[in-house]
Design a protein around this motif. Sequence first.
Motif, PDB file in Angstrom:
ATOM      1  N   TYR A  15      21.089   0.088  41.141  1.00 12.34           N
ATOM      2  CA  TYR A  15      20.825   1.370  40.390  1.00 12.34           C
ATOM      3  C   TYR A  15      22.020   1.679  39.528  1.00 12.34           C
ATOM      4  CZ  TYR A  15      16.831   3.387  42.510  1.00 12.34           C
ATOM      5  OH  TYR A  15      15.396   3.683  43.208  1.00 12.34           O
ATOM      6  N   CYS A  16      23.218   0.652  39.656  1.00 14.68           N
ATOM      7  CA  CYS A  16      24.366   1.212  38.767  1.00 14.68           C
ATOM      8  C   CYS A  16      23.510   0.409  37.783  1.00 14.68           C
ATOM      9  CB  CYS A  16      25.224   0.578  39.920  1.00 14.68           C
ATOM     10  SG  CYS A  16      27.313   0.927  38.413  1.00 14.68           S
ATOM     11  N   ARG A  17      23.169  -0.637  37.529  1.00 12.34           N
ATOM     12  CA  ARG A  17      22.623  -1.479  36.396  1.00 12.34           C
ATOM     13  C   ARG A  17      21.980  -0.817  36.058  1.00 12.34           C
ATOM     14  NH1 ARG A  17      20.415  -5.461  39.893  1.00 12.34           N
ATOM     15  NH2 ARG A  17      22.224  -6.457  40.277  1.00 12.34           N
ATOM     16  N   ARG A  18      21.031  -0.005  37.190  1.00 16.02           N
ATOM     17  CA  ARG A  18      19.536   0.745  35.793  1.00 16.02           C
ATOM     18  C   ARG A  18      20.403   1.872  35.520  1.00 16.02           C
ATOM     19  NH1 ARG A  18      14.563   2.224  37.928  1.00 16.02           N
ATOM     20  NH2 ARG A  18      13.789   1.977  36.072  1.00 16.02           N
ATOM     21  N   LEU A  19      21.850   2.933  35.883  1.00 17.54           N
ATOM     22  CA  LEU A  19      22.441   3.527  35.092  1.00 17.54           C
ATOM     23  C   LEU A  19      23.490   3.225  33.836  1.00 17.54           C
ATOM     24  CD1 LEU A  19      23.597   6.453  35.590  1.00 17.54           C
ATOM     25  CD2 LEU A  19      25.182   5.465  36.775  1.00 17.54           C
ATOM     26  N   LEU A  20      23.598   2.028  33.744  1.00 20.66           N
ATOM     27  CA  LEU A  20      24.556   1.894  32.695  1.00 20.66           C
ATOM     28  C   LEU A  20      23.232   1.340  31.302  1.00 20.66           C
ATOM     29  CD1 LEU A  20      27.183  -0.368  34.349  1.00 20.66           C
ATOM     30  CD2 LEU A  20      27.028   1.571  33.786  1.00 20.66           C
ATOM     31  N   ILE A 135      23.589  30.965  38.557  1.00 18.13           N
ATOM     32  CA  ILE A 135      24.327  31.942  39.752  1.00 18.13           C
ATOM     33  C   ILE A 135      24.953  33.368  38.757  1.00 18.13           C
ATOM     34  CG2 ILE A 135      24.457  32.573  41.894  1.00 18.13           C
ATOM     35  CD1 ILE A 135      23.616  29.343  42.133  1.00 18.13           C
ATOM     36  N   GLY A 136      24.320  34.684  38.466  1.00 14.81           N
ATOM     37  CA  GLY A 136      25.277  35.434  38.098  1.00 14.81           C
ATOM     38  C   GLY A 136      25.587  35.484  36.975  1.00 14.81           C
ATOM     39  N   ASP A 137      27.337  34.960  37.229  1.00 15.48           N
ATOM     40  CA  ASP A 137      28.059  35.139  35.766  1.00 15.48           C
ATOM     41  C   ASP A 137      28.160  33.308  34.971  1.00 15.48           C
ATOM     42  OD1 ASP A 137      27.972  37.598  35.228  1.00 15.48           O
ATOM     43  OD2 ASP A 137      29.730  37.343  35.897  1.00 15.48           O
ATOM     44  N   TYR A 138      27.488  32.764  36.091  1.00 15.33           N
ATOM     45  CA  TYR A 138      28.537  31.169  36.272  1.00 15.33           C
ATOM     46  C   TYR A 138      27.029  30.174  36.932  1.00 15.33           C
ATOM     47  CZ  TYR A 138      28.262  31.820  41.536  1.00 15.33           C
ATOM     48  OH  TYR A 138      28.242  31.424  42.482  1.00 15.33           O
ATOM     49  N   TYR A 139      27.143  28.519  36.225  1.00 20.54           N
ATOM     50  CA  TYR A 139      26.254  27.982  36.388  1.00 20.54           C
ATOM     51  C   TYR A 139      26.800  27.033  37.462  1.00 20.54           C
ATOM     52  CZ  TYR A 139      24.405  29.692  31.650  1.00 20.54           C
ATOM     53  OH  TYR A 139      24.512  30.267  31.002  1.00 20.54           O
ATOM     54  N   VAL A 140      25.645  26.422  38.683  1.00 18.14           N
ATOM     55  CA  VAL A 140      26.276  25.568  39.112  1.00 18.14           C
ATOM     56  C   VAL A 140      24.800  24.218  38.874  1.00 18.14           C
ATOM     57  CG1 VAL A 140      25.653  24.601  41.464  1.00 18.14           C
ATOM     58  CG2 VAL A 140      26.527  26.763  41.389  1.00 18.14           C
ATOM     59  N   LEU A 141      25.587  23.199  38.469  1.00 24.40           N
ATOM     60  CA  LEU A 141      24.856  21.349  38.424  1.00 24.40           C
ATOM     61  C   LEU A 141      25.368  20.782  39.116  1.00 24.40           C
ATOM     62  CD1 LEU A 141      25.345  22.016  34.674  1.00 24.40           C
ATOM     63  CD2 LEU A 141      23.993  22.922  35.742  1.00 24.40           C
ATOM     64  N   ASN A 142      24.066  20.544  39.693  1.00 27.59           N
ATOM     65  CA  ASN A 142      24.203  18.735  40.496  1.00 27.59           C
ATOM     66  C   ASN A 142      23.489  17.981  40.077  1.00 27.59           C
ATOM     67  OD1 ASN A 142      23.742  16.680  42.421  1.00 27.59           O
ATOM     68  ND2 ASN A 142      24.682  18.471  43.772  1.00 27.59           N
ATOM     69  N   PRO A 143      23.481  16.520  39.137  1.00 25.70           N
ATOM     70  CA  PRO A 143      22.628  15.339  38.328  1.00 25.70           C
ATOM     71  C   PRO A 143      21.479  14.902  39.547  1.00 25.70           C
ATOM     72  CG  PRO A 143      24.458  14.963  38.625  1.00 25.70           C
ATOM     73  CD  PRO A 143      24.752  16.517  38.442  1.00 25.70           C
ATOM     74  N   GLY A 144      21.680  14.984  40.896  1.00 29.67           N
ATOM     75  CA  GLY A 144      21.128  14.724  42.177  1.00 29.67           C
ATOM     76  C   GLY A 144      21.517  13.428  42.187  1.00 29.67           C
ATOM     77  N   SER A 145      21.120  12.395  43.191  1.00 25.29           N
ATOM     78  CA  SER A 145      21.755  11.028  43.097  1.00 25.29           C
ATOM     79  C   SER A 145      21.179  10.051  43.047  1.00 25.29           C
ATOM     80  CB  SER A 145      22.034  10.681  45.150  1.00 25.29           C
ATOM     81  OG  SER A 145      21.634   9.747  45.200  1.00 25.29           O
ATOM     82  N   VAL A 146      22.143   8.994  42.256  1.00 25.78           N
ATOM     83  CA  VAL A 146      21.462   7.713  41.374  1.00 25.78           C
ATOM     84  C   VAL A 146      21.039   7.073  42.435  1.00 25.78           C
ATOM     85  CG1 VAL A 146      22.550   5.940  40.347  1.00 25.78           C
ATOM     86  CG2 VAL A 146      23.521   8.052  39.160  1.00 25.78           C
ATOM     87  N   SER A 147      21.424   7.181  43.797  1.00 30.81           N
ATOM     88  CA  SER A 147      20.582   6.072  44.602  1.00 30.81           C
ATOM     89  C   SER A 147      19.901   6.278  45.632  1.00 30.81           C
ATOM     90  CB  SER A 147      21.476   4.859  44.589  1.00 30.81           C
ATOM     91  OG  SER A 147      22.584   5.102  45.472  1.00 30.81           O
ATOM     92  N   ILE A 148      20.679   7.280  46.199  1.00 35.63           N
ATOM     93  CA  ILE A 148      19.927   8.073  47.846  1.00 35.63           C
ATOM     94  C   ILE A 148      19.535   9.099  47.218  1.00 35.63           C
ATOM     95  CG2 ILE A 148      20.416   8.074  49.958  1.00 35.63           C
ATOM     96  CD1 ILE A 148      22.771   5.825  49.585  1.00 35.63           C
ATOM     97  N   PRO A 149      18.066   9.568  46.571  1.00 38.77           N
ATOM     98  CA  PRO A 149      18.297  11.000  45.880  1.00 38.77           C
ATOM     99  C   PRO A 149      17.101  11.429  48.067  1.00 38.77           C
ATOM    100  CG  PRO A 149      16.470   8.913  45.681  1.00 38.77           C
ATOM    101  CD  PRO A 149      17.426   8.259  45.853  1.00 38.77           C
ATOM    102  N   THR A 156      18.269  10.029  40.308  1.00 31.82           N
ATOM    103  CA  THR A 156      18.724  10.896  38.693  1.00 31.82           C
ATOM    104  C   THR A 156      19.861  10.584  38.224  1.00 31.82           C
ATOM    105  OG1 THR A 156      18.491  12.706  40.323  1.00 31.82           O
ATOM    106  CG2 THR A 156      17.009  12.620  38.825  1.00 31.82           C
ATOM    107  N   TYR A 157      19.745  11.232  36.714  1.00 31.10           N
ATOM    108  CA  TYR A 157      21.079  11.305  36.485  1.00 31.10           C
ATOM    109  C   TYR A 157      21.117  12.665  35.603  1.00 31.10           C
ATOM    110  CZ  TYR A 157      18.564   8.760  32.427  1.00 31.10           C
ATOM    111  OH  TYR A 157      18.398   8.321  31.815  1.00 31.10           O
ATOM    112  N   ALA A 158      22.128  12.869  34.787  1.00 30.83           N
ATOM    113  CA  ALA A 158      22.180  14.021  33.494  1.00 30.83           C
ATOM    114  C   ALA A 158      22.503  13.709  32.314  1.00 30.83           C
ATOM    115  CB  ALA A 158      22.441  15.320  34.440  1.00 30.83           C
ATOM    116  N   ILE A 159      22.473  14.468  31.352  1.00 33.89           N
ATOM    117  CA  ILE A 159      22.395  13.945  29.761  1.00 33.89           C
ATOM    118  C   ILE A 159      22.684  15.239  29.263  1.00 33.89           C
ATOM    119  CG2 ILE A 159      22.374  13.391  27.554  1.00 33.89           C
ATOM    120  CD1 ILE A 159      22.804  10.858  28.912  1.00 33.89           C
ATOM    121  N   LEU A 160      24.259  15.795  28.741  1.00 36.97           N
ATOM    122  CA  LEU A 160      24.514  17.020  28.102  1.00 36.97           C
ATOM    123  C   LEU A 160      24.506  16.447  26.300  1.00 36.97           C
ATOM    124  CD1 LEU A 160      26.130  19.748  28.168  1.00 36.97           C
ATOM    125  CD2 LEU A 160      27.874  19.037  28.359  1.00 36.97           C
TER     126      LEU A 160
END
Length: 181
Positions: A15-20, A135-149, A156-160
Amino acid sequence: MKYMFASDIHGSAWYCRRLLEEYRRSAAERLILLGDILYHGPRNDLPREYAPKEVIAMLNEIKDEIYAVRGNCEAEVDQMVLDFPVMADYGVFVLNGLTFYATHGHVFNQDHLPPMKAGDILIHGHTHLLKADRIGDYYVLNPGSVSIPKGGNPATYAILQDRLFQILDFDKNVVREIDFS
């Protein structure tokens, strides 16, 4: 500017290889790792192609492009082999005009917030469950797990990019997104 976020590699060379590969393809400026880089932890099964030494070599090759925070599986011995800092409990980043409090999630999370102002963004891993919520006045993000979802989610991973945050699977499908515009 474009940034990639990922969490919970847990020593999976596959998964690290795929992530990179996705990181290079995306042309992101930085890779922000949200902890649990090398060790799988006692509660998790071994991830696919568990090979922490290979993960070390792959990540050290791009050490100047990585920001990282400490996960609950990181230890001083991990810092001895990684050529970029991994022992900070959190990082505060202003990216594309957005303030991110980046942490692993085992201390600060949606149920135990760090000091945050309206509009701030808490981003963490740890749960292996992806999230992109206001959530209210702020945001909560989690890109999930690269290898053990978990929770039936894909790896998953995330892009901003600019003010759009997208969580993607490794088939390049957008699983969830949130626009901060």
